[in-house]
Design an enzyme around this catalytic site. Structure first.
Site, PDB file in Angstrom:
ATOM      1  N   GLN A 141      -9.082   2.374  -1.393  1.00  0.00           N
ATOM      2  CA  GLN A 141     -10.340   2.255  -0.474  1.00  0.00           C
ATOM      3  C   GLN A 141     -10.760   3.698   0.177  1.00  0.00           C
ATOM      4  O   GLN A 141      -9.943   4.389   0.252  1.00  0.00           O
ATOM      5  CB  GLN A 141     -10.342   1.274   0.621  1.00  0.00           C
ATOM      6  CG  GLN A 141     -10.378  -0.131   0.034  1.00  0.00           C
ATOM      7  CD  GLN A 141      -9.140  -0.514  -0.671  1.00  0.00           C
ATOM      8  OE1 GLN A 141      -8.149  -0.347  -0.375  1.00  0.00           O
ATOM      9  NE2 GLN A 141      -9.452  -1.160  -1.872  1.00  0.00           N
ATOM     10  N   LYS A 165      -0.199  -4.073  -3.719  1.00  0.00           N
ATOM     11  CA  LYS A 165      -1.749  -3.384  -3.434  1.00  0.00           C
ATOM     12  C   LYS A 165      -2.178  -2.477  -3.985  1.00  0.00           C
ATOM     13  O   LYS A 165      -1.211  -1.282  -3.761  1.00  0.00           O
ATOM     14  CB  LYS A 165      -1.828  -3.531  -1.814  1.00  0.00           C
ATOM     15  CG  LYS A 165      -3.023  -2.841  -1.199  1.00  0.00           C
ATOM     16  CD  LYS A 165      -4.185  -3.593  -1.387  1.00  0.00           C
ATOM     17  CE  LYS A 165      -5.424  -2.995  -0.685  1.00  0.00           C
ATOM     18  NZ  LYS A 165      -6.017  -1.858  -1.205  1.00  0.00           N
ATOM     19  N   SER A 204       0.973  -1.124   0.022  1.00  0.00           N
ATOM     20  CA  SER A 204      -0.031   0.053  -0.055  1.00  0.00           C
ATOM     21  C   SER A 204       0.851   1.274   0.003  1.00  0.00           C
ATOM     22  O   SER A 204       1.616   1.628  -0.805  1.00  0.00           O
ATOM     23  CB  SER A 204      -0.947  -0.058   1.042  1.00  0.00           C
ATOM     24  OG  SER A 204      -2.057  -0.867   0.855  1.00  0.00           O
TER      25      SER A 204
END
Length: 401
Positions: A323, A319, A294
């Protein structure tokens, strides 16, 4: 840069590279009411509540309907009750109650991304890349990730232990552990000045004060000019996006940092570096591994593709979706929803692929036969002089100088 608050949200529930939004207003309320009045859904709930052989309350059926909706989405989207939402907010502040482990699906397997320092998971010997095959003696599969996370969260709320059976990364050796939840404190920035005036900074996550703490540390070294800088992002599962962007900006004086792309307007943004920078002329290496995900991948890619640093280690987690944490009309709850993807400065989509290091070091050359780090990769508690990957980075810096 858009005015909404953006973050890489992370918690024991799993990785969440995110944009934090508040979407309250008349339009949102009207849309909500329209959907609540949807006749087929209400008819189904009412019929089951009235006639089904086993009694279910309306609340239970609504919860089941919500679960059914999210089962159609990706594993990073979920409904957060008050406790889960609170845990995510607390984790961004560097402290939360739980088992201290990040979990995600990888190659259709439920995989450990990373255990946090001094957490029950780390103390039990759980390692990045380990695969969960059983929870409380029950077999688990990738399609059951949400139910597994829900059960783990429930045991955390109830302060109950869980039994896990896992398989080591790159092997078929299984082991069992029992872990109990506890208060997890995460110090995101730790630093040490090594021999030859080489600075070493371990960044374990991206929290509210990470940029501030990093700047303070670099300022302390200004009176002692550095010959090199090692930024350790191993086992860093992510955190707040604004912190990742600001830290990238510390080391870059130009160039794109990251771009996001989605269906609605505010999910589309480009972030660029400002001219102000620190330690500009210092050779820099970034350490990554399978547990780097991330926000740490955003930072690593920004430094790599803008030519500021070389990456050394193993391919990162991969990743690449975004979101949003969207508060619901019911106070205290929220929806964690995948709304976009992100791309690196050169436009690469690293989702499920990861970032390839410039200097690839095979896992077996830096670990024991049980895939255990030679030192604790999550902190500076071990003797850093024995960390072979750090020593490789030091050797590279000396060559560059």
């Amino acid at each position: 840069m858009s005015g909404i608050i953006r973050n890489f949200s992370f918690a024991a529930a799993g990785l969440a590279l995110g944009l934090s939004l508040t979407l309250f207003g008349q339009e949102h309320t009207q849309q909500y009411k329209t959907r609540v009045d949807y006749p087929v859904l209400l008819d189904v709930i009412d019929t089951i509540e009235t006639y089904y052989v086993k009694k279910f309350t309306e609340e239970e059926l609504i919860e089941a309907a919500i679960e059914g909706i999210f089962s159609k989405l990706d594993p990073y989207s979920s409904f957060l009750d008050k406790q889960a939402f609170s845990n995510i907010q607390e984790s961004n502040d560097g402290e939360y109650y739980g088992f201290g482990v990040e979990i995600a699906t990888d190659n259709d397997q439920i995989t450990i991304v990373t255990p946090f320092p001094q957490s029950p998971a780390e103390l039990a010997g759980i390692m990045p890349g380990d695969r969960i095959i059983k929870l409380n003696q029950q077999l688990v599969t990738a399609d059951k990730l949400e139910s597994l996370l829900s059960e783990i969260k429930q045991h955390s709320y109830d302060k109950q232990a869980i039994d896990l059976e896992l398989v080591r990364a790159n092997s078929e050796t299984s082991y069992k552990v029992t872990i109990s939840p506890s208060l997890i404190s995460i110090n995101s920035v730790e630093a040490q000045l090594l021999d030859n005036q080489i600075g070493y900074i371990r960044l374990s996550s991206f929290q509210e004060n990470s940029t501030q703490d990093l700047v303070k540390q670099l300022a302390l070294w200004q009176t002692k000019p550095l010959n090199g800088l090692i930024l350790d992002l191993r086992n860093n599962p992510g955190g707040l996006l604004d912190q990742a962007i600001q830290i990238a900006d510390i080391f870059l004086d130009r160039g794109r940092i990251v771009a996001t792309e989605g269906r609605f307007f505010d999910a589309n943004s480009d972030y660029y570096a400002s001219p102000q920078t620190m330690v500009k002329s210092v050779p820099m290496l970034v350490l990554i591994n399978k547990g780097s995900a991330s926000a740490s991948e955003v930072l690593a890619a920004a430094l790599q593709e803008n030519g500021r640093a070389k990456l050394i280690g193993q391919t990162s987690f991969g990743k690449g979706t975004v979101q949003s944490l969207i508060p619901t009309l019911t106070e205290g709850n929220a929806i964690k929803l995948t709304i976009a993807k992100y791309t690196t400065p050169n436009g690469k989509d690293i989702h499920s692929r990861g970032i390839e290091p410039d200097i690839k070091v095979a896992l077996e050359t830096i670990t024991t036969d049980e895939s255990m780090p030679i030192i604790d990769a999550n902190s500076l508690r071990g003797d850093i002089a024995e960390d072979k990957l750090v020593n490789s980075a030091i050797a590279w810096i000396k060559t560059e100088k």
